[in-house]
Design a protein around this motif. Structure first.
Motif, PDB file in Angstrom:
ATOM      1  N   TYR A  54      39.811  38.041  45.293  1.00 42.71           N
ATOM      2  CA  TYR A  54      39.783  38.426  43.879  1.00 42.71           C
ATOM      3  C   TYR A  54      41.124  38.083  43.210  1.00 42.71           C
ATOM      4  O   TYR A  54      41.160  37.501  42.123  1.00 42.71           O
ATOM      5  N   VAL A  55      42.218  38.434  43.871  1.00 41.75           N
ATOM      6  CA  VAL A  55      43.557  38.148  43.333  1.00 41.75           C
ATOM      7  C   VAL A  55      43.745  36.645  43.169  1.00 41.75           C
ATOM      8  O   VAL A  55      44.259  36.180  42.148  1.00 41.75           O
ATOM      9  N   ASN A  56      43.312  35.867  44.136  1.00 43.12           N
ATOM     10  CA  ASN A  56      43.432  34.409  44.047  1.00 43.12           C
ATOM     11  C   ASN A  56      42.622  33.852  42.880  1.00 43.12           C
ATOM     12  O   ASN A  56      43.038  32.887  42.240  1.00 43.12           O
ATOM     13  N   GLU A  57      41.481  34.452  42.604  1.00 40.64           N
ATOM     14  CA  GLU A  57      40.625  33.965  41.516  1.00 40.64           C
ATOM     15  C   GLU A  57      41.069  34.454  40.145  1.00 40.64           C
ATOM     16  O   GLU A  57      41.092  33.695  39.181  1.00 40.64           O
ATOM     17  N   PHE A  58      41.445  35.732  40.038  1.00 43.15           N
ATOM     18  CA  PHE A  58      41.718  36.331  38.732  1.00 43.15           C
ATOM     19  C   PHE A  58      43.202  36.557  38.439  1.00 43.15           C
ATOM     20  O   PHE A  58      43.568  36.887  37.320  1.00 43.15           O
ATOM     21  N   ASN A 106      52.025  43.611  49.036  1.00 45.55           N
ATOM     22  CA  ASN A 106      52.286  42.174  49.203  1.00 45.55           C
ATOM     23  C   ASN A 106      51.453  41.296  48.275  1.00 45.55           C
ATOM     24  O   ASN A 106      51.849  40.172  47.970  1.00 45.55           O
ATOM     25  N   ILE A 107      50.299  41.793  47.839  1.00 46.25           N
ATOM     26  CA  ILE A 107      49.452  40.993  46.938  1.00 46.25           C
ATOM     27  C   ILE A 107      49.551  41.482  45.493  1.00 46.25           C
ATOM     28  O   ILE A 107      48.745  41.108  44.649  1.00 46.25           O
ATOM     29  N   GLY A 108      50.553  42.320  45.216  1.00 46.01           N
ATOM     30  CA  GLY A 108      50.772  42.771  43.844  1.00 46.01           C
ATOM     31  C   GLY A 108      49.848  43.892  43.398  1.00 46.01           C
ATOM     32  O   GLY A 108      49.576  44.048  42.206  1.00 46.01           O
ATOM     33  N   PHE A 109      49.372  44.691  44.334  1.00 44.27           N
ATOM     34  CA  PHE A 109      48.487  45.806  44.002  1.00 44.27           C
ATOM     35  C   PHE A 109      49.228  46.796  43.111  1.00 44.27           C
ATOM     36  O   PHE A 109      50.375  47.131  43.363  1.00 44.27           O
ATOM     37  N   GLU A 110      48.560  47.243  42.056  1.00 43.96           N
ATOM     38  CA  GLU A 110      49.146  48.225  41.145  1.00 43.96           C
ATOM     39  C   GLU A 110      48.561  49.592  41.476  1.00 43.96           C
ATOM     40  O   GLU A 110      47.356  49.786  41.408  1.00 43.96           O
ATOM     41  N   TRP A 111      49.427  50.535  41.808  1.00 38.06           N
ATOM     42  CA  TRP A 111      48.974  51.851  42.236  1.00 38.06           C
ATOM     43  C   TRP A 111      48.549  52.716  41.062  1.00 38.06           C
ATOM     44  O   TRP A 111      47.790  53.663  41.245  1.00 38.06           O
ATOM     45  N   SER A 112      49.030  52.378  39.895  1.00 41.03           N
ATOM     46  CA  SER A 112      48.623  53.104  38.697  1.00 41.03           C
ATOM     47  C   SER A 112      48.385  52.096  37.590  1.00 41.03           C
ATOM     48  O   SER A 112      49.202  51.196  37.378  1.00 41.03           O
TER      49      SER A 112
END
Length: 120
Positions: A54-58, A106-112
């Protein structure tokens, strides 16, 4: 009852269509953090790989809660945020490990997703 839900969900995943379980029931169970498998590492890993795609696509990890292409992924992402917040409040890891937190970071996940910036 719980094992029946897991079995029907698992069969639905294999045959790529719902089997004795409704989308609504799946969503309700996801909303309460239902564990679809007792071997929780493998499903987590599967969803993580889907999130990487998903991250790679969006370009971000902001999967909508009701993501039509993969409704399970949106719910899973929401569950990761909930587990993380719970672990931060209680200072104990709650259904999320340090390793998983690091993988998501590492993949830029946003916790909030709530902006802390004031509106102009």
């Amino acid at each position: 009852w719980v094992n029946t839900q897991r079995r029907n969900y698992k069969k639905s995943q294999k045959i790529k269509k719902l089997f004795n379980i409704t989308k609504e029931r799946i969503q309700l169970l996801n909303n309460i953090g239902f564990e679809w498998s007792l071997a929780s590492y493998e499903p987590w890993e599967v969803r993580y790989k889907e999130l990487v795609s998903y991250v790679n696509e969006f370009g971000d990890a902001r999967v909508p809660k009701r993501f039509a292409d993969n409704p399970f992924l949106g719910s899973w992402v929401n569950t990761q945020r909930r587990h993380y917040k719970k672990s931060q409040k209680s200072n104990k890891l709650c259904n999320i490990t340090k390793e998983r937190i690091q993988l998501l970071n590492n993949i830029g996940f946003e916790w909030s997703l709530m902006s802390k910036e004031p509106w102009d």
